[in-house]
Design a protein around this motif. Structure first.
Motif, PDB file in Angstrom:
ATOM      1  N   SER A   1      -6.544   4.773   3.166  1.00 60.77           N
ATOM      2  CA  SER A   1      -5.614   4.548   4.230  1.00 60.77           C
ATOM      3  C   SER A   1      -4.706   6.084   4.100  1.00 60.77           C
ATOM      4  CB  SER A   1      -4.674   3.600   4.450  1.00 60.77           C
ATOM      5  OG  SER A   1      -3.949   3.205   2.811  1.00 60.77           O
ATOM      6  N   TRP A   2      -4.780   6.858   2.927  1.00 64.46           N
ATOM      7  CA  TRP A   2      -4.228   7.758   2.586  1.00 64.46           C
ATOM      8  C   TRP A   2      -4.400   9.236   3.174  1.00 64.46           C
ATOM      9  CZ3 TRP A   2      -1.287   8.387  -2.610  1.00 64.46           C
ATOM     10  CH2 TRP A   2      -0.525   7.117  -2.915  1.00 64.46           C
ATOM     11  N   THR A   3      -3.534  10.002   3.711  1.00 63.18           N
ATOM     12  CA  THR A   3      -3.891  11.457   4.286  1.00 63.18           C
ATOM     13  C   THR A   3      -3.039  12.460   3.529  1.00 63.18           C
ATOM     14  OG1 THR A   3      -2.192  11.225   6.008  1.00 63.18           O
ATOM     15  CG2 THR A   3      -4.734  10.608   6.520  1.00 63.18           C
ATOM     16  N   LEU A   4      -3.399  13.825   3.592  1.00 61.95           N
ATOM     17  CA  LEU A   4      -2.623  14.895   2.940  1.00 61.95           C
ATOM     18  C   LEU A   4      -1.812  15.485   3.873  1.00 61.95           C
ATOM     19  CD1 LEU A   4      -2.408  16.543   0.256  1.00 61.95           C
ATOM     20  CD2 LEU A   4      -4.026  18.001   1.342  1.00 61.95           C
ATOM     21  N   LEU A   5      -0.460  15.407   3.506  1.00 66.15           N
ATOM     22  CA  LEU A   5       0.777  16.118   4.249  1.00 66.15           C
ATOM     23  C   LEU A   5       0.612  17.577   3.652  1.00 66.15           C
ATOM     24  CD1 LEU A   5       3.202  15.916   5.951  1.00 66.15           C
ATOM     25  CD2 LEU A   5       4.579  15.384   4.192  1.00 66.15           C
ATOM     26  N   PRO A   6       0.815  18.560   4.451  1.00 70.64           N
ATOM     27  CA  PRO A   6       0.327  19.981   3.853  1.00 70.64           C
ATOM     28  C   PRO A   6       1.863  20.486   3.390  1.00 70.64           C
ATOM     29  CG  PRO A   6      -0.656  19.761   5.997  1.00 70.64           C
ATOM     30  CD  PRO A   6      -0.014  18.612   5.770  1.00 70.64           C
ATOM     31  N   PRO A   7       2.073  21.282   2.791  1.00 73.11           N
ATOM     32  CA  PRO A   7       3.453  22.008   2.146  1.00 73.11           C
ATOM     33  C   PRO A   7       3.911  22.511   3.155  1.00 73.11           C
ATOM     34  CG  PRO A   7       1.509  23.091   1.056  1.00 73.11           C
ATOM     35  CD  PRO A   7       0.839  22.181   1.758  1.00 73.11           C
ATOM     36  N   GLY A   8       5.379  22.621   3.165  1.00 71.00           N
ATOM     37  CA  GLY A   8       5.760  23.420   4.311  1.00 71.00           C
ATOM     38  C   GLY A   8       6.832  23.000   5.175  1.00 71.00           C
TER      39      GLY A   8
ATOM     40  N   GLN B   1       2.989   6.045   6.469  1.00 74.23           N
ATOM     41  CA  GLN B   1       4.347   6.735   5.911  1.00 74.23           C
ATOM     42  C   GLN B   1       4.556   7.888   6.533  1.00 74.23           C
ATOM     43  OE1 GLN B   1       4.105   5.563   1.751  1.00 74.23           O
ATOM     44  NE2 GLN B   1       5.097   7.419   1.432  1.00 74.23           N
ATOM     45  N   ILE B   2       3.496   8.744   6.637  1.00 79.34           N
ATOM     46  CA  ILE B   2       3.604  10.030   6.858  1.00 79.34           C
ATOM     47  C   ILE B   2       4.176  10.228   8.345  1.00 79.34           C
ATOM     48  CG2 ILE B   2       2.395  12.340   7.344  1.00 79.34           C
ATOM     49  CD1 ILE B   2       0.836  11.893   4.951  1.00 79.34           C
ATOM     50  N   GLN B   3       3.352   9.564   9.207  1.00 80.70           N
ATOM     51  CA  GLN B   3       3.548   9.395  10.699  1.00 80.70           C
ATOM     52  C   GLN B   3       4.993   9.086  10.993  1.00 80.70           C
ATOM     53  OE1 GLN B   3       1.573  11.129  12.718  1.00 80.70           O
ATOM     54  NE2 GLN B   3       0.097  11.314  10.972  1.00 80.70           N
TER      55      GLN B   3
ATOM     56  N   ARG C   1      -0.953  -0.805 -13.563  1.00 78.76           N
ATOM     57  CA  ARG C   1      -0.624  -0.956 -12.154  1.00 78.76           C
ATOM     58  C   ARG C   1      -1.536  -0.422 -11.502  1.00 78.76           C
ATOM     59  NH1 ARG C   1       4.677   1.884 -11.400  1.00 78.76           N
ATOM     60  NH2 ARG C   1       4.502   1.304  -9.150  1.00 78.76           N
ATOM     61  N   PRO C   2      -1.968  -0.437 -10.164  1.00 83.31           N
ATOM     62  CA  PRO C   2      -2.993   0.116  -9.428  1.00 83.31           C
ATOM     63  C   PRO C   2      -2.338   1.538  -9.002  1.00 83.31           C
ATOM     64  CG  PRO C   2      -2.477  -2.197  -8.398  1.00 83.31           C
ATOM     65  CD  PRO C   2      -1.295  -1.818  -9.433  1.00 83.31           C
ATOM     66  N   LEU C   3      -3.150   2.367  -8.977  1.00 79.70           N
ATOM     67  CA  LEU C   3      -2.892   3.730  -8.830  1.00 79.70           C
ATOM     68  C   LEU C   3      -1.983   4.113  -7.391  1.00 79.70           C
ATOM     69  CD1 LEU C   3      -5.991   5.810 -10.112  1.00 79.70           C
ATOM     70  CD2 LEU C   3      -3.806   5.544 -11.488  1.00 79.70           C
ATOM     71  N   GLN C   4      -2.672   3.512  -6.388  1.00 79.70           N
ATOM     72  CA  GLN C   4      -1.916   3.496  -5.203  1.00 79.70           C
ATOM     73  C   GLN C   4      -0.438   3.086  -5.233  1.00 79.70           C
ATOM     74  OE1 GLN C   4      -5.126   1.216  -3.161  1.00 79.70           O
ATOM     75  NE2 GLN C   4      -3.400   0.943  -1.588  1.00 79.70           N
ATOM     76  N   GLN C   5      -0.203   2.303  -6.018  1.00 87.27           N
ATOM     77  CA  GLN C   5       1.537   1.897  -6.255  1.00 87.27           C
ATOM     78  C   GLN C   5       2.274   2.715  -6.965  1.00 87.27           C
ATOM     79  OE1 GLN C   5       1.434  -2.479  -7.370  1.00 87.27           O
ATOM     80  NE2 GLN C   5      -0.136  -3.127  -5.908  1.00 87.27           N
TER      81      GLN C   5
END
Length: 245
Positions: free
Chosen positions: A49-56, A92-94, A18-22
């Motif tokens: 299209s991915w970004t990093l959501l910081p922890p917290g 997804q994050i937004q 499977r593709p990694l992004q799935q």
């Protein structure tokens, strides 16, 4: 060719079919800003299209995870893992942030948050009381030094029990009696010995040995108060330390 590192596999490898992004994965930081290291050690790039959501923000993080594939980025230090954030599609994050903001703006959320805070504060007050009592029990000072035991326990408890302090008193892995004992010995190491000013050789096991020796010294000092020796406070580093607390 993807570069490999010598990391030990701690999490499942991705499904090669499977593709990694799935896929939802646990990864480690890569050598560059938008690369990660798979459990196998293989370094791969993060989807565009991915970004990093910081922890917290646990609320947003939960919603992002529930929405679809994510890569939880964790860094291992010693035997512990620390979150470095969550990679996911930016939309997804937004969406998760907007949804969480909407939820937090409701009166019901504010009421629930206040109630949860009150419960945490009540639980913390109970723990502080229980920990103070455990310290007094461990000290087991002679009746002649009962007042000293109370002052000592108060000083140790004040230092060790705040939420987020990272002290042994905050761990749930060992019984409260052992937490109290360890907290007392740690407090004495810093307050009644020259440990903080010692130059300890960077040799494996050397710091542990120094701490062992200082712990023995501290236990010997405590014994004077337990047996009720009349001159226990004379030229005593513990008595001196307590005068400033």
């Amino acid at each position: 060719m993807p570069r490999k590192t010598s990391s030990k596999t701690q999490h499942p490898d991705p499904d090669p079919n499977r593709p990694l992004q799935q896929q939802t994965l646990v990864v480690a930081p890569g050598p560059n800003e938008r690369t990660v290291c798979l459990p196998s050690g293989e370094v791969v790039g993060v989807p565009e299209s991915w970004t990093l959501l910081p922890p917290g923000d646990a609320g947003v993080t939960r919603r992002v995870k529930a929405a679809g594939p994510t890569w939880a980025m964790k860094e291992r230090k010693g035997r512990r893992e620390f979150s470095k954030g969550l990679w996911a599609d930016d939309s997804q994050i937004q969406s998760a942030k907007a949804s969480m903001e909407s939820t937090r703006s409701t009166p019901q959320y504010a009421k629930a948050k206040a109630a949860a805070k009150a419960r945490r504060e009540e639980k913390q007050e109970e723990y502080v009381e229980d920990f103070h009592a455990a310290v007094v029990t461990f000290l087991n000072f002679h009746v002649a030094y009962a007042a000293i035991a109370q002052r000592f326990a108060a000083a140790v408890t004040k230092h060790a029990t705040p939420v987020g302090s990272g002290t042994v008193a905050r761990t749930q892995r060992i019984p409260i009696e052992r937490r109290a004992e360890s907290a007392v010995i740690a407090w004495m190491r810093h307050q009644t010995t020259a440990y903080d000013d010692m130059k300890i050789a960077r040799v494996k096991g050397e710091r542990r040995e120094v701490r062992r020796q200082l712990a023995a010294q501290s236990r010997k000092l405590l014994q004077k108060y337990r047996s009720g020796e009349s001159d226990a406070m004379q030229n005593c580093p513990l008595a001196k330390a307590l005068r400033s607390h």
